[in-house]
Write a protein that holds these residues in place. Structure first.
Motif, PDB file in Angstrom:
ATOM      1  N   LYS A  62       0.842  -1.196   0.000  1.00 46.77           N
ATOM      2  CA  LYS A  62       0.000   0.000   0.000  1.00 46.77           C
ATOM      3  C   LYS A  62       0.877   1.246   0.000  1.00 46.77           C
ATOM      4  CE  LYS A  62      -3.617  -2.355   2.639  1.00 46.77           C
ATOM      5  NZ  LYS A  62      -4.439  -2.357   3.885  1.00 46.77           N
ATOM      6  N   VAL A  63       0.546   2.172  -0.892  1.00 48.64           N
ATOM      7  CA  VAL A  63       1.313   3.412  -1.036  1.00 48.64           C
ATOM      8  C   VAL A  63       0.401   4.577  -0.678  1.00 48.64           C
ATOM      9  CG1 VAL A  63       2.642   4.872  -2.601  1.00 48.64           C
ATOM     10  CG2 VAL A  63       2.723   2.379  -2.845  1.00 48.64           C
ATOM     11  N   ASN A  64       0.884   5.411   0.227  1.00 49.77           N
ATOM     12  CA  ASN A  64       0.116   6.587   0.657  1.00 49.77           C
ATOM     13  C   ASN A  64       0.188   7.657  -0.426  1.00 49.77           C
ATOM     14  OD1 ASN A  64      -1.000   8.813   1.997  1.00 49.77           O
ATOM     15  ND2 ASN A  64      -0.226   8.136   3.973  1.00 49.77           N
ATOM     16  N   MET A  65      -0.961   8.168  -0.836  1.00 50.76           N
ATOM     17  CA  MET A  65      -1.029   9.191  -1.887  1.00 50.76           C
ATOM     18  C   MET A  65      -1.265  10.592  -1.324  1.00 50.76           C
ATOM     19  SD  MET A  65      -0.625   7.165  -4.461  1.00 50.76           S
ATOM     20  CE  MET A  65      -1.047   8.145  -5.897  1.00 50.76           C
ATOM     21  N   GLN A  66      -1.230  10.743  -0.006  1.00 50.51           N
ATOM     22  CA  GLN A  66      -1.435  12.062   0.581  1.00 50.51           C
ATOM     23  C   GLN A  66      -0.208  12.944   0.383  1.00 50.51           C
ATOM     24  OE1 GLN A  66      -2.365  10.625   4.589  1.00 50.51           O
ATOM     25  NE2 GLN A  66      -4.430  11.473   4.389  1.00 50.51           N
ATOM     26  N   ILE A  67      -0.422  14.251   0.557  1.00 45.41           N
ATOM     27  CA  ILE A  67       0.689  15.195   0.470  1.00 45.41           C
ATOM     28  C   ILE A  67       1.552  15.050   1.720  1.00 45.41           C
ATOM     29  CG2 ILE A  67       1.329  17.635   0.419  1.00 45.41           C
ATOM     30  CD1 ILE A  67      -1.150  18.177  -1.214  1.00 45.41           C
ATOM     31  N   VAL A  68       2.845  14.898   1.520  1.00 46.76           N
ATOM     32  CA  VAL A  68       3.802  14.709   2.616  1.00 46.76           C
ATOM     33  C   VAL A  68       4.499  16.036   2.878  1.00 46.76           C
ATOM     34  CG1 VAL A  68       5.829  13.448   3.407  1.00 46.76           C
ATOM     35  CG2 VAL A  68       4.127  12.310   1.961  1.00 46.76           C
ATOM     36  N   THR A  69       4.525  16.442   4.131  1.00 49.96           N
ATOM     37  CA  THR A  69       5.242  17.656   4.545  1.00 49.96           C
ATOM     38  C   THR A  69       6.570  17.233   5.146  1.00 49.96           C
ATOM     39  OG1 THR A  69       3.155  18.772   5.012  1.00 49.96           O
ATOM     40  CG2 THR A  69       5.148  19.719   5.965  1.00 49.96           C
ATOM     41  N   MET A  70       7.658  17.579   4.462  1.00 49.06           N
ATOM     42  CA  MET A  70       8.985  17.137   4.892  1.00 49.06           C
ATOM     43  C   MET A  70       9.844  18.358   5.193  1.00 49.06           C
ATOM     44  SD  MET A  70      11.799  14.887   2.825  1.00 49.06           S
ATOM     45  CE  MET A  70      10.795  13.411   2.985  1.00 49.06           C
ATOM     46  N   PRO A  71      10.259  18.547   6.451  1.00 47.80           N
ATOM     47  CA  PRO A  71      11.187  19.649   6.759  1.00 47.80           C
ATOM     48  C   PRO A  71      12.596  19.314   6.287  1.00 47.80           C
ATOM     49  CG  PRO A  71      10.689  18.412   8.739  1.00 47.80           C
ATOM     50  CD  PRO A  71       9.827  17.826   7.655  1.00 47.80           C
ATOM     51  N   VAL A  72      13.244  20.309   5.715  1.00 51.45           N
ATOM     52  CA  VAL A  72      14.629  20.155   5.265  1.00 51.45           C
ATOM     53  C   VAL A  72      15.536  20.693   6.364  1.00 51.45           C
ATOM     54  CG1 VAL A  72      16.308  20.722   3.481  1.00 51.45           C
ATOM     55  CG2 VAL A  72      13.898  20.423   2.879  1.00 51.45           C
ATOM     56  N   PRO A  73      16.477  19.904   6.868  1.00 56.94           N
ATOM     57  CA  PRO A  73      17.375  20.408   7.926  1.00 56.94           C
ATOM     58  C   PRO A  73      18.137  21.650   7.467  1.00 56.94           C
ATOM     59  CG  PRO A  73      17.567  18.028   7.688  1.00 56.94           C
ATOM     60  CD  PRO A  73      16.735  18.501   6.543  1.00 56.94           C
ATOM     61  N   ALA A  74      18.466  22.495   8.441  1.00 63.50           N
ATOM     62  CA  ALA A  74      19.176  23.742   8.137  1.00 63.50           C
ATOM     63  C   ALA A  74      20.523  23.432   7.489  1.00 63.50           C
ATOM     64  CB  ALA A  74      19.364  24.555   9.405  1.00 63.50           C
ATOM     65  N   GLN A  75      20.776  24.118   6.387  1.00 65.76           N
ATOM     66  CA  GLN A  75      22.014  23.935   5.644  1.00 65.76           C
ATOM     67  C   GLN A  75      22.845  25.213   5.751  1.00 65.76           C
ATOM     68  OE1 GLN A  75      22.707  20.883   4.125  1.00 65.76           O
ATOM     69  NE2 GLN A  75      20.801  20.312   5.178  1.00 65.76           N
ATOM     70  N   GLU A  76      24.108  25.059   6.058  1.00 70.36           N
ATOM     71  CA  GLU A  76      25.014  26.197   6.178  1.00 70.36           C
ATOM     72  C   GLU A  76      25.838  26.317   4.906  1.00 70.36           C
ATOM     73  OE1 GLU A  76      28.433  27.965   9.240  1.00 70.36           O
ATOM     74  OE2 GLU A  76      27.327  26.123   9.685  1.00 70.36           O
ATOM     75  N   GLY A  77      25.924  27.532   4.408  1.00 71.42           N
ATOM     76  CA  GLY A  77      26.671  27.765   3.174  1.00 71.42           C
ATOM     77  C   GLY A  77      27.108  29.209   3.079  1.00 71.42           C
TER      78      GLY A  77
END
Length: 283
Positions: A62-77
């Motif tokens: 079974k594959v979930n078709m809902q919208i996934v909210t994924m936080p991106v870790p803070a990136q230093e540059g």
């Protein structure tokens, strides 16, 4: 004989119930079912609702078709103008092809997360600090395009990417605060100078108007006296008409002419020699 038949029927019924229980599956409304038969992908994707598979032969994922909210870790540059920043973001995505999401990539969520971090670091290096602070909409669109291109092949669609926060060093924050304060002070001085210019023009027009109508000056003087007298103070105001000052100025006699210096004394006349030549008294 009848008992044997009843036992056979009962056994068949139990076997049927057991088979149905092992083969029956329920797919929820926000899910899609992907069936693998002996490890091979079946062509159709099972829709939501009740479905049947072959026990011990088929495997339903079974594959979930809902919208996934994924936080991106803070990136230093380091930005293009050599400023060190820390930027974090959030990615909204969903699966549009359940079969591709299972077959093309091992873990599509982990893949999207790693790709988002890499793309965010790339965006930081290509952008200026002013763009990160004030032009985020354009950066969000560029980041979304960078994520959406490979994600389409995984059966994943990127709906939206947002940069949440940009962290600056303390020294940079103080410098920006001083810059903003200096800019506000400059605008305040310009506004004050513009107000003085407009006030001087209006005062010049008022002076010309009062020069043409002397009564206007008297009315203005009376209004000033009323404004001063309206307040509770111990100030005594004695207005003097301007015409009186002009009359006193005309009536004042001219000043005495400056005193001329005394002429120098006349030189004395030369003294005559009255002795004359000597005379001999003898005959």
């Amino acid at each position: 004989m009848i008992e044997d038949i009843l036992l056979a029927v009962a056994g068949a019924a139990v076997a049927t119930v057991a088979y149905v229980g092992a083969a029956a599956r329920v797919v929820k409304q926000y899910e899609r079912g992907v069936v693998f038969r002996f490890g091979r992908l079946r062509g159709e994707v099972r829709p939501p609702g009740f479905t049947m598979i072959v026990p011990a032969v088929d495997r339903l994922h079974k594959v979930n078709m809902q919208i996934v909210t994924m936080p991106v870790p803070a990136q230093e540059g380091i930005t293009r103008d050599n400023v060190t920043v820390r930027v974090d973001a959030v990615v909204y995505f969903r699966v549009v092809d359940a079969a591709e999401a299972l077959v093309r990539v091992e873990d599509y969520k982990f893949a999207v997360s790693q790709m988002a971090q890499t793309s965010l670091r790339s965006i930081i290096g290509k952008s200026d600090l002013d763009d990160l602070l004030s032009n985020r909409e354009k950066l969000n669109q560029g980041l979304e395009l960078m994520l959406d291109s490979p994600a389409i092949g995984w059966g994943v669609q990127i709906d939206r990417v947002e940069i949440k926060d940009v962290s600056l060093p303390e020294t940079m924050k103080r410098s920006m605060a001083r810059q903003a304060e200096a800019d506000r002070e400059r605008r305040a001085r310009l506004i004050n100078a513009d107000a003085e210019l407009q006030a001087s023009k209006k005062l010049t027009e008022a002076a010309h108007q009062m020069a043409d109508a002397p009564a206007a000056l008297q009315l203005r003087l009376l209004q000033t006296v009323m404004a001063v007298a309206a307040e509770k103070n111990s100030t005594l105001v004695l207005p003097i008409p301007v015409e009186l000052l002009r009359f006193l100025e005309r009536a004042t006699p001219d000043a005495a002419p400056p005193r001329q210096p005394a002429p120098p004394p006349a030189p004395l006349p030369p003294i005559e020699d009255l002795t004359g030549p000597s005379v001999d008294p003898s005959p």
